[in-house]
Every structure is written in structure tokens, then in C-alpha cells.
Scaffold this motif. Structure first.
Motif, PDB file in Angstrom:
ATOM      1  N   ARG A  54       0.828  -1.204   0.000  1.00 37.16           N
ATOM      2  CA  ARG A  54       0.000   0.000   0.000  1.00 37.16           C
ATOM      3  C   ARG A  54       0.857   1.247   0.000  1.00 37.16           C
ATOM      4  O   ARG A  54       0.446   2.299  -0.478  1.00 37.16           O
ATOM      5  CB  ARG A  54      -0.926  -0.010   1.224  1.00 37.16           C
ATOM      6  CG  ARG A  54      -2.033  -1.020   1.130  1.00 37.16           C
ATOM      7  CD  ARG A  54      -3.032  -0.787   2.240  1.00 37.16           C
ATOM      8  NE  ARG A  54      -2.416  -0.848   3.550  1.00 37.16           N
ATOM      9  CZ  ARG A  54      -2.207  -1.974   4.207  1.00 37.16           C
ATOM     10  NH1 ARG A  54      -2.548  -3.122   3.661  1.00 37.16           N
ATOM     11  NH2 ARG A  54      -1.654  -1.957   5.404  1.00 37.16           N
ATOM     12  N   SER A  55       2.060   1.157   0.572  1.00 27.29           N
ATOM     13  CA  SER A  55       2.920   2.334   0.587  1.00 27.29           C
ATOM     14  C   SER A  55       3.473   2.635  -0.794  1.00 27.29           C
ATOM     15  O   SER A  55       3.957   3.717  -1.067  1.00 27.29           O
ATOM     16  CB  SER A  55       4.083   2.113   1.563  1.00 27.29           C
ATOM     17  OG  SER A  55       4.880   1.018   1.143  1.00 27.29           O
ATOM     18  N   THR A  56       3.360   1.650  -1.689  1.00 26.47           N
ATOM     19  CA  THR A  56       3.845   1.838  -3.048  1.00 26.47           C
ATOM     20  C   THR A  56       2.805   2.519  -3.920  1.00 26.47           C
ATOM     21  O   THR A  56       3.092   3.456  -4.649  1.00 26.47           O
ATOM     22  CB  THR A  56       4.214   0.480  -3.678  1.00 26.47           C
ATOM     23  OG1 THR A  56       5.155  -0.173  -2.834  1.00 26.47           O
ATOM     24  CG2 THR A  56       4.809   0.677  -5.061  1.00 26.47           C
ATOM     25  N   THR A  72      -7.099   2.662  -6.811  1.00 23.16           N
ATOM     26  CA  THR A  72      -8.093   3.414  -7.561  1.00 23.16           C
ATOM     27  C   THR A  72      -8.057   4.911  -7.341  1.00 23.16           C
ATOM     28  O   THR A  72      -9.033   5.597  -7.578  1.00 23.16           O
ATOM     29  CB  THR A  72      -9.510   2.920  -7.222  1.00 23.16           C
ATOM     30  OG1 THR A  72      -9.732   3.163  -5.837  1.00 23.16           O
ATOM     31  CG2 THR A  72      -9.650   1.452  -7.521  1.00 23.16           C
ATOM     32  N   ARG A  73      -6.956   5.436  -6.874  1.00 24.42           N
ATOM     33  CA  ARG A  73      -6.887   6.876  -6.653  1.00 24.42           C
ATOM     34  C   ARG A  73      -7.091   7.626  -7.973  1.00 24.42           C
ATOM     35  O   ARG A  73      -6.335   7.463  -8.906  1.00 24.42           O
ATOM     36  CB  ARG A  73      -5.532   7.240  -6.050  1.00 24.42           C
ATOM     37  CG  ARG A  73      -5.399   8.725  -5.756  1.00 24.42           C
ATOM     38  CD  ARG A  73      -4.038   8.997  -5.146  1.00 24.42           C
ATOM     39  NE  ARG A  73      -2.985   8.563  -6.044  1.00 24.42           N
ATOM     40  CZ  ARG A  73      -1.752   8.267  -5.637  1.00 24.42           C
ATOM     41  NH1 ARG A  73      -1.445   8.310  -4.375  1.00 24.42           N
ATOM     42  NH2 ARG A  73      -0.840   7.887  -6.514  1.00 24.42           N
ATOM     43  N   GLU A 107      -2.447   7.030   3.664  1.00 24.51           N
ATOM     44  CA  GLU A 107      -1.968   5.757   4.189  1.00 24.51           C
ATOM     45  C   GLU A 107      -2.640   5.431   5.513  1.00 24.51           C
ATOM     46  O   GLU A 107      -3.020   4.288   5.777  1.00 24.51           O
ATOM     47  CB  GLU A 107      -0.444   5.833   4.366  1.00 24.51           C
ATOM     48  CG  GLU A 107       0.183   4.570   4.942  1.00 24.51           C
ATOM     49  CD  GLU A 107       0.164   3.392   3.993  1.00 24.51           C
ATOM     50  OE1 GLU A 107       0.360   2.257   4.465  1.00 24.51           O
ATOM     51  OE2 GLU A 107      -0.044   3.609   2.775  1.00 24.51           O
ATOM     52  N   ALA A 108      -2.810   6.451   6.354  1.00 22.86           N
ATOM     53  CA  ALA A 108      -3.484   6.236   7.639  1.00 22.86           C
ATOM     54  C   ALA A 108      -4.934   5.789   7.430  1.00 22.86           C
ATOM     55  O   ALA A 108      -5.448   4.945   8.174  1.00 22.86           O
ATOM     56  CB  ALA A 108      -3.438   7.511   8.473  1.00 22.86           C
ATOM     57  N   ASP A 109      -5.602   6.353   6.428  1.00 22.73           N
ATOM     58  CA  ASP A 109      -6.988   5.973   6.134  1.00 22.73           C
ATOM     59  C   ASP A 109      -7.100   4.482   5.839  1.00 22.73           C
ATOM     60  O   ASP A 109      -8.072   3.829   6.230  1.00 22.73           O
ATOM     61  CB  ASP A 109      -7.525   6.754   4.938  1.00 22.73           C
ATOM     62  CG  ASP A 109      -7.710   8.235   5.220  1.00 22.73           C
ATOM     63  OD1 ASP A 109      -7.794   8.604   6.405  1.00 22.73           O
ATOM     64  OD2 ASP A 109      -7.756   9.013   4.242  1.00 22.73           O
ATOM     65  N   ASN A 117     -13.220  -1.359   4.970  1.00 20.86           N
ATOM     66  CA  ASN A 117     -11.848  -1.070   4.556  1.00 20.86           C
ATOM     67  C   ASN A 117     -11.368  -2.174   3.619  1.00 20.86           C
ATOM     68  O   ASN A 117     -10.874  -3.215   4.062  1.00 20.86           O
ATOM     69  CB  ASN A 117     -10.932  -0.955   5.766  1.00 20.86           C
ATOM     70  CG  ASN A 117      -9.514  -0.558   5.375  1.00 20.86           C
ATOM     71  OD1 ASN A 117      -9.169  -0.467   4.195  1.00 20.86           O
ATOM     72  ND2 ASN A 117      -8.676  -0.317   6.368  1.00 20.86           N
ATOM     73  N   SER A 118     -11.510  -1.958   2.329  1.00 25.11           N
ATOM     74  CA  SER A 118     -11.165  -2.993   1.348  1.00 25.11           C
ATOM     75  C   SER A 118      -9.674  -3.085   1.097  1.00 25.11           C
ATOM     76  O   SER A 118      -9.239  -3.850   0.239  1.00 25.11           O
ATOM     77  CB  SER A 118     -11.913  -2.746   0.029  1.00 25.11           C
ATOM     78  OG  SER A 118     -11.573  -1.486  -0.525  1.00 25.11           O
ATOM     79  N   TYR A 119      -8.887  -2.305   1.838  1.00 24.41           N
ATOM     80  CA  TYR A 119      -7.439  -2.505   1.829  1.00 24.41           C
ATOM     81  C   TYR A 119      -7.057  -3.596   2.826  1.00 24.41           C
ATOM     82  O   TYR A 119      -6.126  -4.364   2.598  1.00 24.41           O
ATOM     83  CB  TYR A 119      -6.704  -1.205   2.195  1.00 24.41           C
ATOM     84  CG  TYR A 119      -6.641  -0.208   1.079  1.00 24.41           C
ATOM     85  CD1 TYR A 119      -5.545  -0.158   0.226  1.00 24.41           C
ATOM     86  CD2 TYR A 119      -7.686   0.685   0.860  1.00 24.41           C
ATOM     87  CE1 TYR A 119      -5.486   0.763  -0.798  1.00 24.41           C
ATOM     88  CE2 TYR A 119      -7.640   1.598  -0.173  1.00 24.41           C
ATOM     89  CZ  TYR A 119      -6.532   1.631  -0.997  1.00 24.41           C
ATOM     90  OH  TYR A 119      -6.489   2.534  -2.034  1.00 24.41           O
TER      91      TYR A 119
END
Length: 281
Positions: free
Chosen positions: A8-10, A14-15, A200-202, A210-212
Motif C-alpha cells: 500500500r505504501s507503493t 483506484t486513486r 496511508e493512515a486511512d 476497509n477494502s485494503y
């Protein structure tokens, strides 16, 4: 084909960025107010003659619109849910999200929140439980409620009607590969906001939406999708895409290659940065 979820940090899946939503600014700004069609009383004063529910409104926005249109205290429509006796599917567990069908609803002489909500749900029931939708859901190994949930994500994520089928295909491709959906729209829903930017916090919030962090579909729809989004959910466009990003309005890029997606996101970021700098001048 890329089958592993990148860090995720990379990158986020879908942004779309501020540029992609520029054309929707007026809609976003007014999503929690009624969109009434006015008619004239005999004394020449206007009153709402109908309530227009746009595609993609959340239940909370529909409640606020009904309160405003019927000139009721804020929160009245939400409180009326308990006695509205809505004919929702069992999976909804009383939550009408996804089933407040977008349409124009004429206001009868003695309109109440319960009656308006019931008409919206009845309309959704007729639309969703017809043979084409039910058969389409079954064809994709889903029940109707799951198809509406997919459609709600498609409604929130697709920049244009033409993109809806492709967004639906990304959802199915990721589900089939055991990948988290990583949809910013579900995180925004969990946070109760409409901002397009997810930090990232979100993505670390503890929420079933939270689909992450969570696999599979969210537990309920995240808005009330229109017919185009539902059709896309049951008949997704063929393709192997796993990622998409809107670089600029009218230019959403879909790919199965993560390296290509990274390049597209970099271009999207550059476009957004340019737009932010221009807005400050």
C-alpha cells in the motif's frame, strides 16, 4: 499477469485524484441537499412537486434530502426507518443502502418519509429482482444483493458510463485472484466522507468497509447505484485488468501490469500537482 497485491505504501489501486473530480465539484458540494422539482400553489408560492434522487447518493444523503424537501427537522427520516416496514432483502438486515433507487419521485399531498422510502425500495425491488438482473447475478456466482454491492462500488469509482464495465471487471478479477479490492470509495464510505484522496493512515482504519485490510466485498452497498452501474455489475466488460487510474478527465487507464499502472499513477500525480499549483495562483 500480476496476481500479488503490491504494498500500500507503493501505490493505491483506484486513486483518481482531484482532476478526475473537477467536473463533479458542484454535485459533490450539494450532495446532502434536496433536488426538488417545484410546482406553484394557488397563491403563487412554489412548493416541491417531486424529489429527484441522483445516482450514487448514499442513504444519508437521501435522508437529508427528504428532511429538507418535507421541511422536517434534521434526522427525522433516519428515525422513521424503524416504522417504515421496508421490503428489503434479508441480507440487508434493515439497512436500505443500495435500495433507495435513484429516480424522480412525485410528492403526494400527504407525503411522509416512510412513504417515500417505501416507494424507493419498491422501485429497487422491481428493478433488481427482475429476470435479467437475477440471472446476471447468478451467472457471476452472486446473489442479487452482492450484485447491487458491486454496482455501488462501480457507481462510486467509474469516472464515466463507458468505464463502468471495466471497473466491474477489475472488481471480479481481483476477487477471483484472492486480492483485496483496495477501493478508495469503500474507505471513504467507512469514514463518512466524499473526499477523493485516501491517505496511508486511512487505509489502516478498522472497518469492515476497509477494502485494503478486508478481503471480499464490503458487507453492504456503499451508495445507491443506477441502472447503468447495475448492468455493468452483471455484465462486466471482458478483460484481464487489475488496476485503473484516471490520469485526467476522460482518460482513465486500465491495465493488468503493475509497472504500467505505476507509470500511469505517476502521470496522474503530475497532472494533479499541476492543477493544485494553478488553483493557488
Amino acid at each position: 499477469m500480476q496476481t500479488n497485491t503490491p504494498s500500500r505504501s507503493t501505490i493505491r489501486l483506484t486513486r483518481r485524484g482531484r482532476l478526475a473530480l473537477a467536473a463533479l465539484g458542484a454535485v459533490v458540494a450539494g450532495t446532502a441537499v434536496a433536488v426538488p422539482l417545484l410546482i406553484m400553489n394557488g397563491d403563487g408560492e412554489s412548493r416541491p412537486g417531486a424529489l429527484v434522487v441522483p445516482e450514487g447518493w448514499r442513504a444519508s444523503q437521501v435522508y437529508a434530502a427528504i428532511d429538507k424537501t418535507l421541511d422536517l427537522p434534521a434526522g427525522s427520516t433516519k428515525k422513521s426507518l424503524a416504522k417504515a416496514d421496508l421490503k428489503l432483502p434479508n441480507e440487508a438486515e434493515g439497512n436500505p443502502e443500495g435500495y433507495l433507487f435513484p429516480a424522480t419521485y412525485p410528492l403526494q399531498e400527504k407525503a411522509t418519509p416512510q412513504k417515500l422510502l417505501a416507494r424507493m425500495v419498491d422501485t429497487a425491488d422491481k428493478k433488481f429482482n427482475g429476470a435479467p438482473i437475477a440471472a446476471g447475478a447468478q451467472r457471476n456466482a452472486m446473489n442479487v444483493y452482492q450484485a447491487v454491492t458491486v454496482a455501488s462500488i462501480v457507481q462510486a469509482e467509474a469516472a464515466t458510463k463507458a468505464d463502468m464495465g471495466k471497473v466491474a471487471r477489475v472488481i471480479f478479477n481481483r476477487l477471483e485472484r484472492g486480492m483485496p479490492l483496495q477501493m478508495d470509495s469503500t474507505v471513504s464510505y467507512a469514514l463518512g466522507r466524499s473526499t477523493p484522496r485516501t491517505t496511508e493512515a486511512d487505509t489502516r482504519i478498522d472497518s469492515p468497509y476497509n477494502s485494503y485490510q478486508r478481503m471480499g466485498l464490503p458487507p453492504t452497498p456503499i451508495d445507491n447505484p443506477g441502472e447503468d452501474a447495475v448492468r455493468a455489475a452483471i455484465s462486466p466488460t471482458p478483460g484481464d485488468w487489475l488496476y485503473f487510474v484516471t490520469v485526467k478527465p476522460g482518460d482513465t487507464r486500465f491495465t493488468a501490469d503493475f509497472a504500467e499502472h505505476e507509470r500511469n499513477v505517476a502521470e496522474s500525480d503530475a497532472q494533479r500537482k499541476k492543477a493544485d499549483e494553478a488553483a493557488k495562483k
